[in-house]
Design a protein around this motif. Structure first.
Motif, mmCIF file in Angstrom:
data_model
loop_
_atom_site.group_PDB
_atom_site.id
_atom_site.type_symbol
_atom_site.label_atom_id
_atom_site.label_comp_id
_atom_site.label_asym_id
_atom_site.label_seq_id
_atom_site.Cartn_x
_atom_site.Cartn_y
_atom_site.Cartn_z
ATOM 1 N N ALA A 138 0.828 -1.212 0.000
ATOM 2 C CA ALA A 138 0.000 0.000 0.000
ATOM 3 C C ALA A 138 0.859 1.257 0.000
ATOM 4 C CB ALA A 138 -0.925 -0.009 1.213
ATOM 5 N N TYR A 139 1.928 1.265 0.777
ATOM 6 C CA TYR A 139 2.826 2.431 0.782
ATOM 7 C C TYR A 139 3.510 2.606 -0.580
ATOM 8 C CZ TYR A 139 2.629 3.181 5.873
ATOM 9 O OH TYR A 139 2.236 3.468 7.163
ATOM 10 N N ILE A 140 3.916 1.504 -1.188
ATOM 11 C CA ILE A 140 4.544 1.590 -2.512
ATOM 12 C C ILE A 140 3.575 2.210 -3.511
ATOM 13 C CG2 ILE A 140 5.350 0.192 -4.463
ATOM 14 C CD1 ILE A 140 6.541 -1.748 -2.300
ATOM 15 N N GLU A 141 2.314 1.826 -3.444
ATOM 16 C CA GLU A 141 1.314 2.401 -4.342
ATOM 17 C C GLU A 141 1.173 3.906 -4.102
ATOM 18 O OE1 GLU A 141 -1.730 2.936 -7.148
ATOM 19 O OE2 GLU A 141 -0.247 1.329 -6.903
ATOM 20 N N THR A 142 1.110 4.318 -2.852
ATOM 21 C CA THR A 142 0.967 5.747 -2.544
ATOM 22 C C THR A 142 2.179 6.534 -3.020
ATOM 23 O OG1 THR A 142 -0.497 5.391 -0.661
ATOM 24 C CG2 THR A 142 0.783 7.412 -0.655
ATOM 25 N N LEU A 143 3.373 6.038 -2.740
ATOM 26 C CA LEU A 143 4.587 6.758 -3.152
ATOM 27 C C LEU A 143 4.725 6.772 -4.670
ATOM 28 C CD1 LEU A 143 5.180 6.705 -0.128
ATOM 29 C CD2 LEU A 143 7.563 6.138 -0.682
ATOM 30 N N SER A 144 4.355 5.682 -5.317
ATOM 31 C CA SER A 144 4.439 5.646 -6.785
ATOM 32 C C SER A 144 3.507 6.681 -7.405
ATOM 33 C CB SER A 144 4.101 4.245 -7.291
ATOM 34 O OG SER A 144 5.040 3.290 -6.816
ATOM 35 N N ARG A 145 2.328 6.819 -6.838
ATOM 36 C CA ARG A 145 1.389 7.833 -7.332
ATOM 37 C C ARG A 145 1.975 9.239 -7.153
ATOM 38 N NH1 ARG A 145 -4.724 7.104 -6.810
ATOM 39 N NH2 ARG A 145 -5.075 5.026 -7.631
ATOM 40 N N GLY A 155 -2.413 10.233 18.448
ATOM 41 C CA GLY A 155 -1.957 10.042 17.077
ATOM 42 C C GLY A 155 -2.413 8.727 16.477
ATOM 43 N N VAL A 156 -2.095 8.538 15.186
ATOM 44 C CA VAL A 156 -2.438 7.313 14.471
ATOM 45 C C VAL A 156 -1.201 6.758 13.783
ATOM 46 C CG1 VAL A 156 -4.817 8.047 14.055
ATOM 47 C CG2 VAL A 156 -3.067 8.480 12.304
ATOM 48 N N VAL A 157 -1.335 5.492 13.356
ATOM 49 C CA VAL A 157 -0.311 4.825 12.546
ATOM 50 C C VAL A 157 -1.016 4.091 11.399
ATOM 51 C CG1 VAL A 157 1.428 4.618 14.364
ATOM 52 C CG2 VAL A 157 -0.358 2.886 14.170
ATOM 53 N N HIS A 158 -0.209 3.313 10.649
ATOM 54 C CA HIS A 158 -0.666 2.596 9.442
ATOM 55 C C HIS A 158 -1.039 3.624 8.369
ATOM 56 C CE1 HIS A 158 -1.572 -1.060 12.248
ATOM 57 N NE2 HIS A 158 -0.378 -0.537 12.413
ATOM 58 N N ASN A 159 -2.309 3.897 8.065
ATOM 59 C CA ASN A 159 -2.667 5.079 7.275
ATOM 60 C C ASN A 159 -1.854 5.187 5.997
ATOM 61 O OD1 ASN A 159 -3.864 7.570 6.648
ATOM 62 N ND2 ASN A 159 -2.434 8.735 7.911
ATOM 63 N N ALA A 160 -1.868 4.126 5.181
ATOM 64 C CA ALA A 160 -0.985 4.080 4.016
ATOM 65 C C ALA A 160 -1.365 5.075 2.926
ATOM 66 C CB ALA A 160 -0.955 2.670 3.431
ATOM 67 N N LEU A 161 -2.570 5.650 2.964
ATOM 68 C CA LEU A 161 -2.909 6.734 2.045
ATOM 69 C C LEU A 161 -2.352 8.072 2.532
ATOM 70 C CD1 LEU A 161 -6.613 5.787 1.234
ATOM 71 C CD2 LEU A 161 -4.620 5.498 -0.245
ATOM 72 N N LEU A 162 -1.741 8.046 3.724
ATOM 73 C CA LEU A 162 -1.102 9.235 4.319
ATOM 74 C C LEU A 162 -2.095 10.397 4.389
ATOM 75 C CD1 LEU A 162 2.441 8.954 2.690
ATOM 76 C CD2 LEU A 162 1.707 8.163 4.940
ATOM 77 N N LEU A 163 -3.206 10.134 5.066
ATOM 78 C CA LEU A 163 -4.264 11.129 5.226
ATOM 79 C C LEU A 163 -4.008 11.987 6.457
ATOM 80 C CD1 LEU A 163 -7.296 8.751 4.588
ATOM 81 C CD2 LEU A 163 -6.202 10.273 2.936
ATOM 82 N N ASP A 164 -4.427 13.232 6.388
ATOM 83 C CA ASP A 164 -4.290 14.148 7.513
ATOM 84 C C ASP A 164 -5.657 14.362 8.165
ATOM 85 O OD1 ASP A 164 -2.949 15.793 9.258
ATOM 86 O OD2 ASP A 164 -2.972 17.541 7.943
ATOM 87 N N GLY A 165 -5.652 14.710 9.449
ATOM 88 C CA GLY A 165 -6.894 15.040 10.135
ATOM 89 C C GLY A 165 -7.814 13.862 10.358
ATOM 90 N N VAL A 166 -7.249 12.701 10.660
ATOM 91 C CA VAL A 166 -8.049 11.487 10.824
ATOM 92 C C VAL A 166 -8.771 11.496 12.173
ATOM 93 C CG1 VAL A 166 -7.879 8.992 11.162
ATOM 94 C CG2 VAL A 166 -6.607 10.099 9.303
ATOM 95 N N GLU A 167 -10.042 11.088 12.149
ATOM 96 C CA GLU A 167 -10.786 10.912 13.391
ATOM 97 C C GLU A 167 -10.947 9.435 13.754
ATOM 98 O OE1 GLU A 167 -14.700 12.992 15.046
ATOM 99 O OE2 GLU A 167 -15.187 11.334 13.692
ATOM 100 N N ARG A 168 -11.336 8.611 12.788
ATOM 101 C CA ARG A 168 -11.589 7.198 13.074
ATOM 102 C C ARG A 168 -11.576 6.407 11.775
ATOM 103 N NH1 ARG A 168 -17.647 7.582 15.219
ATOM 104 N NH2 ARG A 168 -17.143 9.769 15.442
ATOM 105 N N SER A 169 -11.518 5.085 11.931
ATOM 106 C CA SER A 169 -11.753 4.172 10.817
ATOM 107 C C SER A 169 -12.935 3.276 11.159
ATOM 108 C CB SER A 169 -10.519 3.320 10.521
ATOM 109 O OG SER A 169 -9.520 4.081 9.869
ATOM 110 N N VAL A 170 -13.726 2.940 10.143
ATOM 111 C CA VAL A 170 -14.924 2.121 10.334
ATOM 112 C C VAL A 170 -14.866 0.934 9.381
ATOM 113 C CG1 VAL A 170 -17.445 2.046 10.266
ATOM 114 C CG2 VAL A 170 -16.272 4.135 11.038
ATOM 115 N N VAL A 171 -14.911 -0.272 9.943
ATOM 116 C CA VAL A 171 -14.955 -1.514 9.178
ATOM 117 C C VAL A 171 -16.384 -2.018 9.175
ATOM 118 C CG1 VAL A 171 -14.254 -3.939 9.170
ATOM 119 C CG2 VAL A 171 -12.575 -2.155 9.688
#
Length: 580
Positions: A94-101, A500-516
């Motif tokens: 996922a990080y490789i995809e983000t950096l490649s973009r 703070g947060v970790v993982h976040n491979a899209l490297l988003l700012d201002g995260v509040e939560r994740s929902v599965v």
């Protein structure tokens, strides 16, 4: 979650202190090298890291399993494949995809659906983003909700974090690694490097010492140019490093007690510093510290198969890794008015008792389990696990305020049906349970449909950094494009489940939560004619379930597919999955 505590730096001898200082100096040189790399070069470097992880995957999983007392034939050894190399390979992809973009001038969110969540929030539909994930994990979706007021355009503008300014160095950071899950320390290192442009000194927890040779081989591509150093050691090493003037930031995965010892010190001196607001730690700190996770069971009309499946689901939430997880479900919240409550309790007792036996291996677990048994003399004690069912008039505070970090599961009740129950259960989770890291909720499709917009309002009201609906928050942890961390708002004075947060491979700012969101019913009951409008899934039983008969071989097979991409191997793995 438990990590290394601090003590006086003077406990170190001169030679050890010199070696640590040399590591920090090497990382300072590494920051200059890192800042000179283009984003495209960084993506290429991550491909080399991926090759290293792939080459060590089997050694990684078998070493981790052995360190936890799971031999080569143990039915739960597959946990170490999924929570170790599989998680890291997925994150690297996922990080490789983000950096490649970014290297191609493409925004990480191009092609990713964004819409609105309640309360003026932007919602990023961050999973699944690939065809193979849509197929293998059918029925599961994941969203990242941003803080209220952040617009979709603002989200796109900020996506990429430090990789938008790659020449700006973030200095050298310290990562105090978790002691329970083998992917956590290195995933935290990757986030330091990519979200913050910080090279990292990783101090592993002593429980992970056997993994250090594996880590060093797997991450040689980061170690050789000075982007990473890995050290062992106890409290004295931690104390020396947290106070090191050339380390600009600390990230810890551990306990709130350890966090407070790092930030404020211990004993009377710590109390004085708190009163005077003079922390002993003179640098910023982020943290993931666990908590008491709820499992809200919304009453509905369930079949016997539904009851059995979801009871096994809850047993998995508690017993995976012998309960030594910051995301282990600990408190089941049932409706006292649910007609099927007694049947569900009976199924939960069976599922909890019938799960495979395993060592309770994490330091301090026996004493924490004993404290639960002492607080609740009528608890069901099943050798290596404890089940507490709170009766009318019993004090639920020990269960709801203590993260046991061991196989201790509790059941509490609140009254009501439908929306009344759901709102009461959400309020109970928010107000009575310690921490804000993860919450789980089980609801059948017909009941969710009947609640309509009220269901989404209730989810919005849950103050947790990760929420799983008909899933376990571990799915959010293992999914790299989702985020992991406490609900925003904690401070060093009242740290709760962390900052703070970790993982976040899209490297988003201002995260509040994740929902599965996951399927309520497995295959074949997930088929449309049988499912009552629920989500289709091809999985008869997820391989991470402790009751899965083929979980070990399927987990290994999925990891090997991540490594090789072999379609024949994947077909063999899927055939095994159908026998779960």
């Amino acid at each position: 979650m438990t990590s290394t505590t601090t003590s006086a730096p003077a406990d170190l001898d001169d030679a050890e202190r010199a070696r640590l200082d040399q590591d920090v100096a090497a990382l300072q040189t590494g920051t200059r090298t890192w800042s000179s790399l283009t984003v495209g070069q960084r993506a290429t470097l991550l491909r080399a890291v991926r090759a290293g992880v792939a080459a060590t995957a089997e050694d990684w999983a078998t070493t981790a399993a052995a360190s936890k007392g799971l031999d080569a034939k143990h039915p739960l050894r597959g946990e170490e494949w999924l929570s170790g190399p599989y998680s890291v390979l997925g994150a690297l992809d996922a990080y490789i995809e983000t950096l490649s973009r970014l290297a191609q001038g493409v925004n990480p969110l191009d092609g990713v659906r964004l819409d609105r969540a309640p309360g003026g929030r932007t919602r990023v539909h961050a999973f699944p983003l690939t065809g193979i994930d849509k197929f293998l994990l059918s029925g599961y979706t994941g969203e990242v909700w941003l803080e209220p007021g952040i617009t979709p355009n603002a989200a796109r503008a900020a996506a990429g974090l430090a990789q938008r300014t790659p020449t700006e160095s973030g200095g050298v950071g310290l990562v105090l690694g978790a002691g329970n899950i083998t992917s956590i320390p290195v995933l935290d290192v990757l986030y330091e490097l990519l979200a913050h442009n910080r090279t990292a000194l990783l101090k592993v927890n002593p429980t992970q010492d056997s993994l250090v040779p594996v880590y060093k081989r797997a991450f040689a591509a980061l170690i050789e140019p000075g982007f990473l150093r890995i050290v062992r050691g106890g409290p004295a090493v931690g104390a020396h490093l947290t106070s090191h003037p050339d380390l600009v930031h600390v990230h810890i995965t551990g306990s709130a007690a350890t966090f407070d010892a790092i930030v404020w010190g211990q004993g009377a001196a710590a109390k004085r510093r708190r009163r005077e607001n003079r922390p002993q730690l003179k640098k910023p700190i982020t943290a993931e510290l666990g908590g008491v996770s709820p499992i809200i069971v919304v009453p509905g009309e369930w079949t016997d198969a539904d009851i059995t499946f979801q009871a096994e689901h809850i047993a998995t939430m508690r017993l995976q890794n012998s309960g030594h997880n910051c995301i282990a479900g600990q408190v089941v919240i049932l409706s006292s008015d649910w007609a099927q409550a007694d049947a569900f309790r009976a199924a939960l007792r069976r599922a909890y008792a019938n799960a495979p036996e395993r060592p309770t291996w994490y330091p301090g677990s026996p004493s924490r389990m004993q404290s639960a048994a002492d607080a609740y003399p009528d608890a069901l004690v099943l050798g290596d696990r404890v089940l507490v069912e709170i009766e009318n008039g019993q004090d639920a505070a020990p269960l709801e305020h203590t993260e046991y970090f061991a196989p201790v599961l509790g059941v509490v009740t609140v009254p009501g049906h439908g929306q009344d129950f759901l709102d009461a259960a959400v309020a109970h989770a928010n107000n009575e349970l310690q921490g804000t890291l993860g919450a789980n909720l089980l609801i059948d499709p017909a009941t969710e449909k009947a609640l309509g917009a009220g269901f989404e309002r209730a989810i919005t009201a849950l103050r947790y950094g990760s929420i799983a609906i008909n899933g376990w928050t571990a799915f959010g942890f293992i999914t790299p494009t989702l985020t992991w961390g406490a609900f925003p708002g904690s401070t060093i004075d009242d740290v709760g489940s962390g900052i703070g947060v970790v993982h976040n491979a899209l490297l988003l700012d201002g995260v509040e939560r994740s929902v599965v969101r996951g399927p309520f019913r497995p295959f074949p009951r997930s088929l449309p004619l049988l499912n009552g409008g629920g989500r289709l899934s091809i999985l008869p039983k997820p391989p991470w379930f402790v009751s899965s008969r083929t979980g070990a071989v399927v987990s290994e097979g999925l990891t090997r597919f991540r490594v090789t991409g072999s379609v024949p191997g994947l077909v063999r793995t899927l055939l095994q999955a159908l026998r779960a």
